[in-house]
Design a protein around this motif. Structure first.
Motif, mmCIF file in Angstrom:
data_model
loop_
_atom_site.group_PDB
_atom_site.id
_atom_site.type_symbol
_atom_site.label_atom_id
_atom_site.label_comp_id
_atom_site.label_asym_id
_atom_site.label_seq_id
_atom_site.Cartn_x
_atom_site.Cartn_y
_atom_site.Cartn_z
ATOM 1 N N ASP A 181 0.714 -0.615 0.114
ATOM 2 C CA ASP A 181 -0.129 0.270 -0.389
ATOM 3 C C ASP A 181 0.643 1.075 -0.121
ATOM 4 O OD1 ASP A 181 -2.515 -1.731 0.309
ATOM 5 O OD2 ASP A 181 -2.233 -1.822 2.510
ATOM 6 N N ARG A 203 -5.728 -4.909 5.382
ATOM 7 C CA ARG A 203 -7.088 -2.884 5.187
ATOM 8 C C ARG A 203 -6.015 -1.692 5.757
ATOM 9 N NH1 ARG A 203 -11.502 -5.273 9.529
ATOM 10 N NH2 ARG A 203 -11.180 -2.662 9.216
ATOM 11 N N ARG A 263 -7.052 1.604 6.641
ATOM 12 C CA ARG A 263 -8.411 3.007 7.005
ATOM 13 C C ARG A 263 -7.281 4.348 7.543
ATOM 14 N NH1 ARG A 263 -9.989 -0.810 11.558
ATOM 15 N NH2 ARG A 263 -7.724 -1.465 11.265
ATOM 16 N N GLU A 315 -12.333 3.227 5.434
ATOM 17 C CA GLU A 315 -12.245 2.070 5.248
ATOM 18 C C GLU A 315 -11.495 2.206 4.016
ATOM 19 O OE1 GLU A 315 -11.300 -2.469 4.433
ATOM 20 O OE2 GLU A 315 -12.533 -1.993 6.178
ATOM 21 N N GLU A 346 -9.753 1.917 -0.178
ATOM 22 C CA GLU A 346 -9.647 1.264 -1.313
ATOM 23 C C GLU A 346 -8.626 1.450 -3.098
ATOM 24 O OE1 GLU A 346 -14.288 0.325 -2.753
ATOM 25 O OE2 GLU A 346 -14.593 0.043 -1.154
ATOM 26 N N ASP A 347 -8.214 1.459 -3.165
ATOM 27 C CA ASP A 347 -7.159 1.091 -4.144
ATOM 28 C C ASP A 347 -7.534 2.164 -5.300
ATOM 29 O OD1 ASP A 347 -6.219 0.163 -6.951
ATOM 30 O OD2 ASP A 347 -5.280 0.853 -5.784
ATOM 31 N N ASP A 358 -8.409 5.661 -4.275
ATOM 32 C CA ASP A 358 -9.223 6.744 -3.169
ATOM 33 C C ASP A 358 -7.878 8.086 -2.539
ATOM 34 O OD1 ASP A 358 -11.342 5.303 -2.521
ATOM 35 O OD2 ASP A 358 -10.848 4.790 -0.489
ATOM 36 N N SER A 410 -3.058 0.648 -3.823
ATOM 37 C CA SER A 410 -3.095 -0.733 -3.226
ATOM 38 C C SER A 410 -2.671 -2.082 -3.847
ATOM 39 C CB SER A 410 -4.322 -0.908 -2.714
ATOM 40 O OG SER A 410 -3.964 -2.247 -1.678
ATOM 41 N N LYS A 449 -4.001 -5.291 -4.165
ATOM 42 C CA LYS A 449 -5.133 -5.498 -4.548
ATOM 43 C C LYS A 449 -5.778 -5.491 -6.517
ATOM 44 C CE LYS A 449 -6.424 -4.411 -0.257
ATOM 45 N NZ LYS A 449 -7.497 -3.008 1.024
ATOM 46 N N SER A 460 -7.212 -7.766 -8.907
ATOM 47 C CA SER A 460 -8.426 -7.678 -9.502
ATOM 48 C C SER A 460 -8.247 -7.765 -10.970
ATOM 49 C CB SER A 460 -9.040 -6.520 -9.393
ATOM 50 O OG SER A 460 -8.137 -5.072 -9.490
#
Length: 189
Positions: free
Chosen positions: A83, A133, A135, A156, A158-159, A161, A174, A177, A181
């Motif tokens: 991350d 995770r 946050r 939280e 997410e990739d 953001d 991230s 992740k 995907s």
């Protein structure tokens, strides 16, 4: 652009001030020059109280609905899963790897990620990574933390953001992740 300074008395100029026009707050040290408002461009400020709730309804700067072009290039340059926070600082793109646990973000000397700017509080935000995770937490900042254009207290991540802290837009990347995907999309084809 005219800069004002509050210099009468020992600590007269230190503290928090709010723009008279839009309510945007800035934090100043003793001899800091008061800038034009980063939110609306106004130059009239008054002392701020921690009991007021007149912060601007939207983050400072422009909120883009799509990621800037440099973000794709920064993502492609990363070689390790993990991350990251990516942002522009003084015309340069910076990418910071996030460690497990807490990362302090602010203007103060104790911040892991430090922004020397009056729109950023000394203790502005904290980012926590734990077990895959991440946050973000508003650490009682004057101007708030905005996630994808909305003011948040704790959320939280997410990739992709966008986190706005004062005048700075940071993007959460991230890589693990995102790659998993992408692998799933390739396998489905």
């Amino acid at each position: 652009m005219q800069a004002h300074a509050f210099t009468a008395g020992t600590l007269t100029g230190a503290g928090s001030f709010r723009c008279e026009h839009c309510g945007f707050g800035v934090n100043l040290r003793e001899l800091d020059a008061l800038p034009d408002c980063p939110h609306c461009g106004g130059s009239d400020f008054r002392r701020s109280s921690m009991f007021e709730d007149n912060a601007p309804a939207e983050p400072c700067g422009t909120h883009e609905t799509s990621a800037p072009g440099w973000l794709r290039d920064a993502r492609e340059a990363l070689v390790s899963d993990g991350d990251y926070l990516a942002f522009e600082d003084g015309g340069r793109v910076r990418v910071v790897a996030l460690q497990e646990g807490w990362t302090r973000i602010g203007r103060g000397m104790s911040a892991h990620l430090r922004f020397d700017d009056p729109t950023v509080s000394r203790r502005h935000a904290m980012l926590h990574r734990d077990g895959g995770r991440a946050r973000i937490l508003d650490d009682r900042s004057l101007n708030g933390v905005f996630l994808n254009g909305e003011r948040i207290d704790w959320q939280e991540l997410e990739d992709g953001d966008e986190i706005v802290i004062g005048a700075f837009s940071l993007f959460f990347v991230s890589l693990a992740k995102a790659r998993s995907s992408d692998d799933r999309l390739s396998a489905a084809r």
